[in-house]
Write a protein that holds these residues in place. Structure first.
Motif, PDB file in Angstrom:
ATOM      1  N   TYR A   1     -10.278  10.472  -1.215  1.00 14.74           N
ATOM      2  CA  TYR A   1      -7.927  10.663  -1.378  1.00 14.74           C
ATOM      3  C   TYR A   1      -7.149  11.683  -1.354  1.00 14.74           C
ATOM      4  O   TYR A   1      -7.600  12.440  -0.813  1.00 14.74           O
ATOM      5  CB  TYR A   1      -7.855  10.150  -2.912  1.00 14.74           C
ATOM      6  CG  TYR A   1      -8.828   8.788  -3.410  1.00 14.74           C
ATOM      7  CD1 TYR A   1      -7.676   7.825  -3.047  1.00 14.74           C
ATOM      8  CD2 TYR A   1      -9.396   8.888  -3.912  1.00 14.74           C
ATOM      9  CE1 TYR A   1      -8.409   6.802  -3.929  1.00 14.74           C
ATOM     10  CE2 TYR A   1      -9.982   7.215  -4.158  1.00 14.74           C
ATOM     11  CZ  TYR A   1      -9.729   5.821  -4.190  1.00 14.74           C
ATOM     12  OH  TYR A   1     -10.045   5.810  -4.724  1.00 14.74           O
TER      13      TYR A   1
ATOM     14  N   TYR B   1       2.285   9.757  -3.624  1.00 13.32           N
ATOM     15  CA  TYR B   1       1.827   8.266  -2.382  1.00 13.32           C
ATOM     16  C   TYR B   1       0.587   9.012  -2.270  1.00 13.32           C
ATOM     17  O   TYR B   1       0.437   9.840  -1.836  1.00 13.32           O
ATOM     18  CB  TYR B   1       2.590   8.407  -1.493  1.00 13.32           C
ATOM     19  CG  TYR B   1       1.989   7.396  -0.721  1.00 13.32           C
ATOM     20  CD1 TYR B   1       1.547   6.129  -0.358  1.00 13.32           C
ATOM     21  CD2 TYR B   1       1.431   7.922   1.104  1.00 13.32           C
ATOM     22  CE1 TYR B   1       0.975   5.248  -0.061  1.00 13.32           C
ATOM     23  CE2 TYR B   1       1.249   6.755   1.924  1.00 13.32           C
ATOM     24  CZ  TYR B   1       1.506   6.357   1.010  1.00 13.32           C
ATOM     25  OH  TYR B   1       0.332   5.590   2.772  1.00 13.32           O
ATOM     26  N   VAL B   2      -1.054   8.302  -2.973  1.00 13.97           N
ATOM     27  CA  VAL B   2      -2.111   8.142  -2.550  1.00 13.97           C
ATOM     28  C   VAL B   2      -2.764   7.584  -1.679  1.00 13.97           C
ATOM     29  O   VAL B   2      -2.306   6.163  -2.382  1.00 13.97           O
ATOM     30  CB  VAL B   2      -2.434   8.764  -4.490  1.00 13.97           C
ATOM     31  CG1 VAL B   2      -4.385   8.960  -4.349  1.00 13.97           C
ATOM     32  CG2 VAL B   2      -2.455   9.983  -5.130  1.00 13.97           C
ATOM     33  N   TYR B   3      -3.618   7.863  -1.149  1.00  7.13           N
ATOM     34  CA  TYR B   3      -3.835   6.480  -0.628  1.00  7.13           C
ATOM     35  C   TYR B   3      -5.326   7.095   0.527  1.00  7.13           C
ATOM     36  O   TYR B   3      -5.825   8.415  -0.075  1.00  7.13           O
ATOM     37  CB  TYR B   3      -3.300   6.369   1.131  1.00  7.13           C
ATOM     38  CG  TYR B   3      -3.433   7.512   1.613  1.00  7.13           C
ATOM     39  CD1 TYR B   3      -4.074   7.967   2.784  1.00  7.13           C
ATOM     40  CD2 TYR B   3      -2.022   7.992   2.337  1.00  7.13           C
ATOM     41  CE1 TYR B   3      -4.542   8.466   3.720  1.00  7.13           C
ATOM     42  CE2 TYR B   3      -2.488   8.852   2.907  1.00  7.13           C
ATOM     43  CZ  TYR B   3      -3.189   9.555   4.073  1.00  7.13           C
ATOM     44  OH  TYR B   3      -3.132  10.480   4.839  1.00  7.13           O
TER      45      TYR B   3
ATOM     46  N   ARG C   1      -6.329   6.293  -6.821  1.00  7.54           N
ATOM     47  CA  ARG C   1      -5.116   5.004  -7.227  1.00  7.54           C
ATOM     48  C   ARG C   1      -4.562   5.438  -7.545  1.00  7.54           C
ATOM     49  O   ARG C   1      -3.199   4.570  -7.700  1.00  7.54           O
ATOM     50  CB  ARG C   1      -5.855   4.663  -5.982  1.00  7.54           C
ATOM     51  CG  ARG C   1      -6.159   4.452  -4.536  1.00  7.54           C
ATOM     52  CD  ARG C   1      -4.210   4.279  -3.524  1.00  7.54           C
ATOM     53  NE  ARG C   1      -3.914   2.349  -4.293  1.00  7.54           N
ATOM     54  CZ  ARG C   1      -2.164   2.759  -3.082  1.00  7.54           C
ATOM     55  NH1 ARG C   1      -2.085   3.767  -2.105  1.00  7.54           N
ATOM     56  NH2 ARG C   1      -2.039   1.410  -3.366  1.00  7.54           N
TER      57      ARG C   1
ATOM     58  N   ARG D   1       0.553  -1.256   0.222  1.00  9.23           N
ATOM     59  CA  ARG D   1       0.067  -0.367   0.048  1.00  9.23           C
ATOM     60  C   ARG D   1       0.870   1.494  -0.020  1.00  9.23           C
ATOM     61  O   ARG D   1       0.655   2.043  -0.607  1.00  9.23           O
ATOM     62  CB  ARG D   1      -0.783  -0.187   1.544  1.00  9.23           C
ATOM     63  CG  ARG D   1      -1.948   1.066   1.236  1.00  9.23           C
ATOM     64  CD  ARG D   1      -2.650   1.220   2.675  1.00  9.23           C
ATOM     65  NE  ARG D   1      -3.085   2.355   2.823  1.00  9.23           N
ATOM     66  CZ  ARG D   1      -3.177   2.736   3.570  1.00  9.23           C
ATOM     67  NH1 ARG D   1      -2.944   2.612   5.097  1.00  9.23           N
ATOM     68  NH2 ARG D   1      -4.243   4.163   3.989  1.00  9.23           N
ATOM     69  N   ASN D   2       1.823   1.200   0.826  1.00 11.43           N
ATOM     70  CA  ASN D   2       2.688   2.437   1.285  1.00 11.43           C
ATOM     71  C   ASN D   2       3.728   2.352   0.079  1.00 11.43           C
ATOM     72  O   ASN D   2       4.952   3.173   0.335  1.00 11.43           O
ATOM     73  CB  ASN D   2       2.178   2.748   2.337  1.00 11.43           C
ATOM     74  CG  ASN D   2       4.228   1.835   2.546  1.00 11.43           C
ATOM     75  OD1 ASN D   2       4.894   1.550   1.975  1.00 11.43           O
ATOM     76  ND2 ASN D   2       3.848   1.690   4.129  1.00 11.43           N
TER      77      ASN D   2
ATOM     78  N   ASP E   1      -0.901   6.648  -8.611  1.00 10.40           N
ATOM     79  CA  ASP E   1       0.132   6.305  -7.037  1.00 10.40           C
ATOM     80  C   ASP E   1       1.564   6.270  -7.899  1.00 10.40           C
ATOM     81  O   ASP E   1       0.995   5.409  -8.657  1.00 10.40           O
ATOM     82  CB  ASP E   1      -0.819   5.586  -6.047  1.00 10.40           C
ATOM     83  CG  ASP E   1       0.378   5.022  -5.356  1.00 10.40           C
ATOM     84  OD1 ASP E   1       0.977   5.833  -4.217  1.00 10.40           O
ATOM     85  OD2 ASP E   1       1.155   3.945  -5.334  1.00 10.40           O
TER      86      ASP E   1
ATOM     87  N   SER F   1       4.950   3.483  -2.000  1.00 10.53           N
ATOM     88  CA  SER F   1       4.894   4.823  -3.239  1.00 10.53           C
ATOM     89  C   SER F   1       6.156   6.307  -2.805  1.00 10.53           C
ATOM     90  O   SER F   1       6.855   6.541  -2.995  1.00 10.53           O
ATOM     91  CB  SER F   1       4.165   4.850  -3.567  1.00 10.53           C
ATOM     92  OG  SER F   1       3.811   4.661  -5.176  1.00 10.53           O
TER      93      SER F   1
END
Length: 199
Positions: A84, A75-77, A140, A63-64, A143, A66
């Motif tokens: 987002y 980094y898009v979450y 995302r 998930r992280n 990302d 980036s």
């Protein structure tokens, strides 16, 4: 049409807090089928090495990942399954730190942003990290993008200088909440958060 110059990787300081300050006054450019939408960064937060509030604190995950790229990547979450958030990776590859872009002052493509947000009020189009992501249609799929080269989403600069930059504690976190790692343009109406932190 406004001409922006891409922000080069060599212009990015190699320290997360310094990057958060440097990004104030820079421009987020979103290239969409309908045209360009852009906004000037007026508020950021740094998530530094050893920061319990940072997404890279416990190491790299799918998930992280980036966050662990070299500085200048997106980094898009998804926060709380609702909004987002756009972050910029901030140090050497493998470090896992970043800068959250918290608010923009809209520049170009304001009709596009209004349509994306479903509101008309200019002040509220990109005041807050979830709002700005919705205004620029950031999700995302973006990302990991290199923000130092032109593409669907990139960072730019122009000749304008930001106003006086203020600092405060970060907003909406419980871990390492006393760190003064939020930067903003003082008294700018497009900055989010309580007025007590924005003077």
């Amino acid at each position: 049409m406004v001409i922006y110059r891409p922000l080069t990787r060599s212009e990015l300081p190699d320290d997360t807090a310094s990057l958060a300050r440097t990004l104030i006054g820079k421009i987020v450019v979103r290239e969409l089928p309908e045209g360009i939408a852009s906004g000037r960064i007026v508020e950021t937060e740094a998530y530094v090495v050893g920061d319990a509030a940072g997404h890279g604190y416990r190491g790299q995950t799918p998930r992280n990942r980036s966050l662990f790229l070299d500085a200048g990547h997106a980094y898009v979450y998804l926060a709380y399954g609702i909004s987002y958030m756009l972050n910029v990776s901030s140090e050497m590859p493998g470090v896992g730190t970043g800068v959250l872009i918290r608010a923009l002052e809209p520049l170009e493509g304001i009709p596009i942003m209004r349509l994306n947000r479903g509101i008309d009020r200019l002040r509220d189009l990109a005041r807050g990290p979830g709002r700005l992501a919705q205004a620029l249609r950031i999700d995302r799929s973006l990302d990991g993008l290199d923000l130092c080269r032109k593409g669907p989403l990139w960072l730019a600069r122009d000749s304008d200088e930001p106003g006086e930059i203020g600092q405060s504690v970060r907003i909406g976190i419980s871990k390492d909440a006393d760190r003064v790692l939020r930067f903003h343009v003082r008294k700018n109406p497009f900055v989010s958060g309580p007025a007590s932190l924005n003077g």
